[in-house]
Design an enzyme around this catalytic site. Structure first.
Site, PDB file in Angstrom:
ATOM      1  N   HIS A   1      57.081 -35.091  34.239  1.00 33.90           N
ATOM      2  CA  HIS A   1      58.660 -35.043  33.625  1.00 33.90           C
ATOM      3  C   HIS A   1      59.635 -34.877  34.892  1.00 33.90           C
ATOM      4  O   HIS A   1      60.920 -34.432  34.889  1.00 33.90           O
ATOM      5  CB  HIS A   1      59.072 -34.449  32.298  1.00 33.90           C
TER       6      HIS A   1
ATOM      7  N   LYS B   1      47.328 -54.407  17.822  1.00 37.95           N
ATOM      8  CA  LYS B   1      46.513 -54.723  17.550  1.00 37.95           C
ATOM      9  C   LYS B   1      45.504 -54.773  18.976  1.00 37.95           C
ATOM     10  O   LYS B   1      44.542 -55.292  18.855  1.00 37.95           O
ATOM     11  CB  LYS B   1      47.498 -56.110  18.082  1.00 37.95           C
TER      12      LYS B   1
ATOM     13  N   ARG C   1      56.918 -43.261  28.553  1.00 40.81           N
ATOM     14  CA  ARG C   1      56.494 -42.473  27.853  1.00 40.81           C
ATOM     15  C   ARG C   1      55.256 -42.757  27.862  1.00 40.81           C
ATOM     16  O   ARG C   1      55.647 -43.752  26.485  1.00 40.81           O
ATOM     17  CB  ARG C   1      57.787 -41.741  27.108  1.00 40.81           C
TER      18      ARG C   1
ATOM     19  N   ARG D   1      66.117 -37.982  23.869  1.00 41.75           N
ATOM     20  CA  ARG D   1      67.070 -37.189  24.782  1.00 41.75           C
ATOM     21  C   ARG D   1      66.717 -38.195  26.103  1.00 41.75           C
ATOM     22  O   ARG D   1      67.796 -38.860  27.336  1.00 41.75           O
ATOM     23  CB  ARG D   1      67.387 -36.388  24.710  1.00 41.75           C
ATOM     24  N   THR D   2      65.185 -38.327  25.793  1.00 45.82           N
ATOM     25  CA  THR D   2      65.336 -39.500  27.537  1.00 45.82           C
ATOM     26  C   THR D   2      64.967 -41.237  26.768  1.00 45.82           C
ATOM     27  O   THR D   2      66.306 -41.673  28.118  1.00 45.82           O
ATOM     28  CB  THR D   2      63.545 -39.662  27.720  1.00 45.82           C
TER      29      THR D   2
HETATM   30  N1   CP Z   1      63.688 -33.939  26.824  1.00 47.88           N
HETATM   31  C1   CP Z   1      62.563 -34.569  26.316  1.00 47.88           C
HETATM   32  O1   CP Z   1      62.194 -35.354  26.990  1.00 47.88           O
HETATM   33  O2   CP Z   1      63.791 -34.713  25.114  1.00 47.88           O
HETATM   34  P1   CP Z   1      63.094 -35.690  23.910  1.00 47.88           P
HETATM   35  O3   CP Z   1      61.254 -35.570  23.925  1.00 47.88           O
HETATM   36  O4   CP Z   1      64.002 -36.191  22.974  1.00 47.88           O
HETATM   37  O5   CP Z   1      63.372 -37.489  24.961  1.00 47.88           O
END
Ligand code: CP
Length: 308
Positions: A135, A86, A107, A57-58
């Site tokens: 988040h 590497k 991320r 999603r993110t």
């Molecule tokens: N909600 C969320 O962070 O989903 P993903 O891990 O799929 O990005």
């Protein structure tokens, strides 16, 4: 007030006024997010989408958001797809992406990685999740989803359920909800309870929280039930995970005493904590919530790159 050029690492990097501005702007983005209208608002701008930990999603909603606004995207999906494998440092990787783009979303499995990366990037850095840290953009879309349903956050009672220790979405969300006047229950087994520093911050904001492991008792008083996955990958020992796996499950039976307007949210992915039959009830809001990532992230990208 301007968000132009700002790093968004923790939800507390945003004032309440800035959060409201993003949510208001997101509302105006919905038609573009759905493809009903076009936009070239970010033509010529490039997003570096650096995901060193899995995401559906993110990553996809940020990349969709940028492209819906006419911008371009460069991406790393997984450490194995980059020269980190590497032995290149994260700092050097960020310096490279900074030179190739106008804004970075990242991320990383290590808490604090986004804050550290922001010190090596001249362009803004947005945290798409740092280990068990925060988040913040998930929180923005969570708030958007609640506000679209109830028209307000103030006065809602939100019950957060599951892995509150490692669940970074619940850390950012509970801090924002406390600032915006919502009350909360934290439902979890003791070994994955909400970290003390978050509980203390929430209490310092004058919000009392009910900490319990009895989900059924919390259902009647909840306006929102926010389910989360138990994050197997963050446990040092599988034995510890197995002690709390499958702790909570929302099924239709448990919803008999729910308020008619109550909504169930989940940042997703889910494993087994929501029975699929619940998807067809009026309470289920998690797929709409996931879609809301697009307009909210469009609003954020535009405000951070262009200002008002
Ligand atoms: N909600 C969320 O962070 O989903 P993903 O891990 O799929 O990005």
């Amino acid at each position: 007030m301007t968000l132009k050029g700002k790093d968004i690492v923790n939800i507390d990097d945003l004032s309440l006024q800035e959060i409201e501005t993003i949510l208001d702007s997101a509302r105006r983005m919905v038609d573009i997010a759905k493809g009903r209208k076009g936009s070239n608002a970010l033509e010529g701008k490039i997003l570096a989408s650096l995901f060193f930990e899995p995401s559906t999603r993110t990553r996809l909603s940020f990349e969709t958001a940028m492209q819906r606004l006419g911008g371009g995207v460069i991406t790393i999906a997984g450490q194995e797809g980059s020269s980190l494998i590497k032995g290149e440092t994260l700092a050097d990787t960020i310096r490279m992406a900074d030179g190739y783009s106008d804004i970075i979303v990242m991320r990383h499995p290590r808490e604090g990685a986004a804050r550290m990366s922001a010190t090596f990037s001249e362009n803004p850095v947005i945290n798409g999740g740092d280990g068990a840290g925060q988040h913040p953009t998930q929180t923005l879309l969570d708030l958007f989803t609640m506000r679209e349903k109830f028209g307000r956050i103030d006065g809602l009672h939100v019950t957060l359920v599951g892995d509150l220790r490692y669940g970074r979405t619940t850390h950012s969300l509970s801090l924002a909800l406390a600032r915006m006047g919502a009350s909360m229950s934290f439902v979890s087994p003791d070994i994955i309870r909400m970290p003390d520093h978050i509980v203390n911050d929430v209490k310092e904001l004058g919000v009392e929280v009910n900490m319990t492991n009895d989900l059924k008792a919390e259902v009647p008083g909840s306006d929102v039930i926010y389910m989360t996955r138990i994050q197997k990958e963050r446990f040092a020992e599988e034995e510890e995970y197995l002690k709390v796996a499958h702790s909570f499950r929302i099924e239709q039976g448990i919803l008999e005493n729910a308020k008619r307007e109550m909504i169930i949210m989940h940042p997703l992915p889910r494993v087994d904590e929501i029975d699929p039959s619940v998807d067809f009830t009026s309470h289920a809001r998690y797929f709409e919530q996931a879609f809301n990532g697009v307009p909210v992230r469009m609003a954020l990208l535009k405000l951070v790159l262009e200002g008002e």
